[in-house]
Design an enzyme around this catalytic site. Structure first.
Site, PDB file in Angstrom:
ATOM      1  N   ARG A  82       0.816  -1.216   0.000  1.00  0.00           N
ATOM      2  CA  ARG A  82       0.000   0.000   0.000  1.00  0.00           C
ATOM      3  C   ARG A  82       0.848   1.263   0.000  1.00  0.00           C
ATOM      4  NH1 ARG A  82      -5.378  -0.433   0.647  1.00  0.00           N
ATOM      5  NH2 ARG A  82      -6.202  -2.486   1.205  1.00  0.00           N
ATOM      6  N   GLU A  96      -1.993  -8.749   3.584  1.00  0.00           N
ATOM      7  CA  GLU A  96      -3.434  -8.760   3.822  1.00  0.00           C
ATOM      8  C   GLU A  96      -4.028 -10.028   3.233  1.00  0.00           C
ATOM      9  OE1 GLU A  96      -5.343  -5.190   2.529  1.00  0.00           O
ATOM     10  OE2 GLU A  96      -3.634  -3.940   3.103  1.00  0.00           O
ATOM     11  N   GLU A 133     -10.200  -1.633  -6.002  1.00  0.00           N
ATOM     12  CA  GLU A 133      -9.505  -0.768  -5.056  1.00  0.00           C
ATOM     13  C   GLU A 133      -8.140  -0.354  -5.593  1.00  0.00           C
ATOM     14  OE1 GLU A 133      -7.786  -0.691  -0.463  1.00  0.00           O
ATOM     15  OE2 GLU A 133      -8.583  -2.541  -1.313  1.00  0.00           O
ATOM     16  N   ASP A 172     -11.464   6.447 -13.412  1.00  0.00           N
ATOM     17  CA  ASP A 172     -11.961   7.800 -13.212  1.00  0.00           C
ATOM     18  C   ASP A 172     -10.916   8.804 -13.700  1.00  0.00           C
ATOM     19  OD1 ASP A 172     -13.689   9.778 -12.521  1.00  0.00           O
ATOM     20  OD2 ASP A 172     -13.227   9.753 -10.379  1.00  0.00           O
ATOM     21  N   HIS A 178     -19.029   1.273   0.842  1.00  0.00           N
ATOM     22  CA  HIS A 178     -17.846   0.466   0.581  1.00  0.00           C
ATOM     23  C   HIS A 178     -17.644   0.467  -0.939  1.00  0.00           C
ATOM     24  CE1 HIS A 178     -17.867  -0.864   4.765  1.00  0.00           C
ATOM     25  NE2 HIS A 178     -19.168  -1.062   4.629  1.00  0.00           N
ATOM     26  N   CYS A 181     -15.385  -0.141  -3.105  1.00  0.00           N
ATOM     27  CA  CYS A 181     -14.773  -1.224  -3.876  1.00  0.00           C
ATOM     28  C   CYS A 181     -15.777  -2.317  -4.233  1.00  0.00           C
ATOM     29  CB  CYS A 181     -13.607  -1.827  -3.093  1.00  0.00           C
ATOM     30  SG  CYS A 181     -12.285  -0.642  -2.830  1.00  0.00           S
TER      31      CYS A 181
END
Length: 375
Positions: free
Chosen positions: A32, A64, A75, A132, A341, A343
Site C-alpha cells: 500500500r 493482507e 480498489e 476515473d 464500501h 470497492c
C-alpha cells in the site's frame, strides 16, 4: 448489422489472447505504501508478451488476507489513479470550464509514469473497471490515429477555442493592430515565462488576415500535439501494449472513451432494478421504501454525487447499468451515517425511522465523505 459487429468487436477486444498457460490470471502483489512502483515492476516483468496483461487481473495487497472477488482489483485502480493524478506531480492540467484533463507540458515525473497510466487504462478495458480519468475525445482520436481539429480543441478548452474563432471571424482592415499577434505562444515553466515559436521565426512573423487560419491551425497543433508529443507517445505505448489488436481499429473515439472511463448517459430510474439487499432488507422494506423516495427527490447533480459516493464514479460501464450490481446492507446503529464500501458498491444503511432523518443523514454522508471503505 453494424451495431452487432461493433458489439462483437468490443467483446473480442476484452477477451484475453495469446498462448494457453497454466496460470489463467495476471497476478499483482503490491504494498500500500509503494503502489505505483510495485505495479510498474509487475507490468515490466511480463516478459512473455502483452497477452499476459489481457488475462483477468488478480490483486493482492502484501500482508493482507482475502480473496479478490473484484473489490480488491477495483480498489487498486482507485488508489493508483488517485495517486497518479495527484496535482503535486503536475502530470496533468485540468481545464476549469470543461473539467477535462490534458498532459502537462512540464512535470516532475518521467515518461514511464505516463506509460503506466496508459497500461492501467488498457487493463481497465480487459477487467471491466471504470477508470476515473476525464480525458477529452481528442485523446482517443489520437490513439486511433485520427487528426484532431478545432472542434476537439473546443471540447477541451472552450474559452481558448472561442478566442481562436474570434480571430478567424475578425475581418476588418485593422486586424494586425487590433490583434497584435505573432506566430508564437508564451508558456510558464515552473515560474519562468518563455516564448515558443509556432513556425520558424514565429515571434517575428505577424498574424495577418491572410495567414490567420495558419496561425489557428498551428496553435491547435502545438497544444494538442507538439508540446505533449513525448508524454502522449509514452501513454499510447502503454495503452497499445495492452489494448492494441486488429479489432481496435474498428472503434469510434467515443466508444473507446466509454470503454475506459464509462458512460454518462443512462437512466437513474434503472438503479433500483439492479440493487440487491442484505441482512433483512428487501425491496418492500419500509426503510428501503423511504430510501428510494429520498433518492428520487434528488436532482441529477446530487444523484451523480451519490453514485460517486457509492461506486467511485458517476459513470457506468459501456455494457450498461445492468452490468453493475449495487447492494444495500442493513446495519443497526441509527446514530451512524450511511457508509459506502466503494470497492464493492455496498451501502451500509441503518433503518432510519423517518424520511426527514433518512434525507439528512444520506445527504450528510454524500456531501462530506471522501474516499472509500473496505468491507
Amino acid at each position: 448489422m453494424l451495431q452487432t459487429v461493433r458489439k462483437f468487436a468490443i467483446s473480442q477486444l476484452m477477451m484475453a489472447s495469446g498462448p494457453v498457460e497454466i496460470n489463467p490470471y495476471f497476478e499483482i502483489c503490491v504494498r500500500r505504501d509503494n503502489l505505483v512502483e510495485d505495479t510498474l515492476l509487475a507490468i515490466r516483468k511480463c516478459e512473455s508478451g502483452p497477452h499476459v496483461l489481457k488475462k483477468p487481473l488478480k490483486v493482492t495487497f502484501k500482508g493482507e488476507e482475502g480473496f479478490d472477488a473484484g473489490g480488491v482489483k477495483k480498489e487498486l485502480f482507485l488508489l493508483l489513479m488517485k495517486e497518479l493524478l495527484n496535482p503535486t506531480y503536475g502530470m496533468f492540467t485540468m481545464d476549469p470550464e470543461s473539467r477535462f484533463i490534458w498532459f502537462s507540458e512540464f512535470n516532475f515525473e518521467g515518461n514511464s509514469t505516463y506509460e503506466l497510466i496508459g497500461v492501467i487504462c488498457g487493463l481497465a478495458i480487459y477487467n471491466s473497471i471504470i477508470v476515473d480519468i476525464n480525458f477529452p475525445p481528442a485523446l482517443y482520436k489520437k490513439l486511433l490515429g485520427q487528426p484532431v481539429t478545432m472542434n476537439d480543441f473546443a471540447k477541451l478548452s472552450p474559452t481558448r477555442a472561442e478566442s481562436l474563432r474570434q480571430i478567424l471571424n475578425y475581418s476588418d482592415s485593422d486586424f494586425e493592430e487590433a490583434m497584435c499577434l505573432t506566430f508564437s505562444v508564451t508558456r510558464d515553466r515552473f515560474g519562468e515565462v518563455d516564448e515558443v515559436n509556432l513556425i520558424p521565426n514565429g515571434s517575428e512573423t505577424p498574424v495577418t488576415l491572410e495567414n490567420k487560419q495558419q496561425y489557428v491551425d498551428s496553435y491547435i497543433d502545438y497544444y494538442l500535439n507538439t508540446c505533449i508529443q513525448h508524454q502522449f507517445k509514452a501513454f499510447a505505448q502503454g495503452f497499445m501494449f495492452v489494448a492494441g489488436s486488429r479489432v481496435f481499429e474498428m472503434f469510434h473515439p467515443n466508444e473507446l472513451m466509454h470503454m475506459v472511463s464509462g458512460m454518462h448517459d443512462f437512466n437513474f430510474d434503472d438503479l433500483k432494478s439492479i440493487t440487491e439487499y442484505l441482512n433483512g432488507y428487501a425491496v418492500d422494506h419500509p426503510t428501503i421504501t423511504i430510501f428510494w423516495k429520498v433518492f428520487n427527490k434528488m436532482d441529477l447533480a446530487l444523484k451523480k454525487k451519490f453514485l460517486v459516493f457509492l461506486t467511485g464514479s458517476d459513470r457506468i460501464p459501456i455494457h450498461g447499468i445492468h452490468s453493475i450490481k449495487i447492494t444495500i446492507n442493513k446495519v443497526m446503529d441509527t446514530a451512524r451515517l450511511p457508509v459506502a464500501h466503494t470497492c464493492f458498491n455496498v451501502l451500509d444503511l441503518p433503518p432510519y425511522a423517518t424520511e426527514e432523518e433518512m434525507e439528512n443523514k444520506l445527504l450528510n454522508a454524500i456531501n462530506n465523505t471522501e474516499g472509500f471503505g473496505l468491507v
